[in-house]
Scaffold this motif. Structure first.
Motif, mmCIF file in Angstrom:
data_model
loop_
_atom_site.group_PDB
_atom_site.id
_atom_site.type_symbol
_atom_site.label_atom_id
_atom_site.label_comp_id
_atom_site.label_asym_id
_atom_site.label_seq_id
_atom_site.Cartn_x
_atom_site.Cartn_y
_atom_site.Cartn_z
ATOM 1 N N ARG A 1 38.644 37.024 36.909
ATOM 2 C CA ARG A 1 38.731 38.194 35.730
ATOM 3 C C ARG A 1 40.232 38.907 36.036
ATOM 4 N NH1 ARG A 1 34.876 39.744 32.243
ATOM 5 N NH2 ARG A 1 36.532 40.917 31.343
ATOM 6 N N ARG B 1 38.492 35.093 28.865
ATOM 7 C CA ARG B 1 39.626 35.901 28.204
ATOM 8 C C ARG B 1 40.366 35.110 27.241
ATOM 9 N NH1 ARG B 1 42.491 40.344 28.123
ATOM 10 N NH2 ARG B 1 44.760 39.932 27.854
ATOM 11 N N ALA C 1 36.154 32.407 34.058
ATOM 12 C CA ALA C 1 36.884 33.745 33.572
ATOM 13 C C ALA C 1 37.997 33.730 32.718
ATOM 14 C CB ALA C 1 37.193 34.715 35.096
#
Length: 296
Positions: free
Chosen positions: A290, A195, A191
Motif C-alpha cells: 500500500r 490501488r 495492494a
C-alpha cells in the motif's frame, strides 16, 4: 507471418525439457520462443519480451512447468477457430493428485490452478488484443495476479475471453514446508490491484475472497497482547482479551489448513508453525505494498 507463436518464459527450471519434448515437432506455421529471464525481471516482463518478438497472429503463453497433452497442437487450432470478437482462449489445466493420501497444503494450492480464470499456465491471446492493451503490467514481479490483471484489461478493451478444450498437465513441483511464508509476498501485488481497481478489485478480476481481514484481526490482537504484557501493573490483565482472539484465530486458521491435508506429523507441524507466522507476514506485505503503490 506465422499463425501461432508459443511463448515460454523460464528461469532455467529442468521442467522446461519435458515441456519442449511434449510439444514435439511444431507445424510449419507455428514458432516457439523460449525467453530466459536471466535478470529475474519476472514472468510478466519475460512474456512481454516474447510476444513483442513473436510473429504469430495468436500468441500462446505456456508456463515452463506444464506438459501439453498428446495432440495439444491440434486441439489448440480448434480452440483458436473463433470469431473476431474473441481476444483470448484459455486451455484446461490438470494437476495430478497424490496416491494413497490426501494432498498437502502446497499440493492443494497447485490443484487450485484447475479452476483459475485466464491463467497463463496455458493462455492464448490475439496479438491485436495484446497490442491494444500494451501486454502484461511489469509492475507485477511474480507469477501471481499478473495474468488475471491482463485478462481484465483485455475484456475492458472490448474483447471476449473463452475457455478451450486443449489440456496441459501441471505437476506439483517439490517445495519447502515453509513455502507458504514466501508466497505471502503476493499481498504486495494485491495492494497494487487495490490501488488500480478499487475496493471491488477481486470481483472485477474474478479472484476468490481471501483471509486478509481475518489476518489483520489476528495480527492486531497479537500486537495488543504483546504491548499489554510489556506494560506494568494492571495492563497485564488487559492482555487477556486480545490474547484469546489471537489464540482462537490462529487455531481456526491452522485447523482449516490441517483438516483437508494428509494429517502426518510433518505436515501438521508445518501447518501449525506457519499458521502463526502467516497473518503478520501477510499484513506486513500488504501494508508495504500500500505504501509502495500509494501513487500508482
Amino acid at each position: 507471418m506465422t499463425a501461432i507463436s508459443i511463448v515460454v518464459p523460464t528461469a532455467g527450471r529442468e521442467s522446461l525439457r519435458a515441456l519442449i519434448g511434449a510439444l514435439g515437432l511444431l507445424p510449419a506455421d507455428a514458432e516457439l520462443l523460449v525467453v530466459a529471464d536471466h535478470a529475474r525481471r519476472g514472468p510478466a516482463a519475460a512474456r512481454n519480451t516474447g510476444w513483442q518478438e513473436a510473429t504469430g497472429e495468436w500468441v500462446v503463453f505456456l508456463d515452463d512447468d506444464v506438459i501439453p497433452e498428446p495432440g495439444w497442437c491440434t486441439r489448440l487450432r480448434a480452440d483458436l477457430d473463433v470469431g473476431s470478437e474473441v481476444g483470448g482462449v484459455q486451455g484446461r489445466v490438470r494437476v495430478p493428485r497424490p496416491t494413497g493420501r490426501r494432498p498437502t497444503d502446497w499440493e492443494r494450492a497447485t490443484i487450485g490452478l484447475e479452476h483459475g480464470a485466464w491463467i497463463t499456465a496455458d493462455m492464448a491471446y490475439r496479438r491485436a488484443a495484446l497490442e491494444a492493451v500494451g501486454g502484461f503490467d511489469e509492475r507485477f514481479p511474480r507469477a501471481f495476479r499478473e495474468d488475471a490483471e491482463l485478462a481484465h484489461r483485455v475484456r475492458r478493451a472490448g474483447w471476449e475471453l473463452r475457455r478451450g478444450r486443449r489440456t496441459v498437465t501441471h505437476p506439483v513441483r517439490p517445495e519447502s514446508p515453509w513455502v507458504s511464508l514466501r508466497t505471502q509476498r503476493g499481498n504486495a501485488d494485491d495492494a497494487l490491484l487495490r490501488r488500480l481497481y478499487g475496493r471491488d478489485w477481486r470481483q472485477r478480476l474474478e479472484i476468490p475472497p481471501g483471509r486478509r481481514a481475518r489476518h489483520a484481526l489476528i495480527t492486531a490482537a497479537a500486537a495488543a497482547t504483546v504491548a499489554a504484557a510489556l506494560l506494568p501493573g494492571r495492563w497485564h490483565r488487559v492482555a487477556a482479551g486480545p490474547a484469546l482472539i489471537w489464540a482462537v484465530g490462529t487455531a481456526e486458521f491452522a485447523a482449516a489448513r490441517i483438516a483437508p491435508g494428509p494429517g502426518n506429523p510433518a505436515e501438521v507441524a508445518a501447518m501449525a508453525a506457519t499458521s502463526v507466522l502467516i497473518p503478520p507476514l501477510a499484513v506486513g506485505h500488504w501494508l508495504a505494498g500500500r505504501w509502495r503503490w500509494r501513487a500508482a
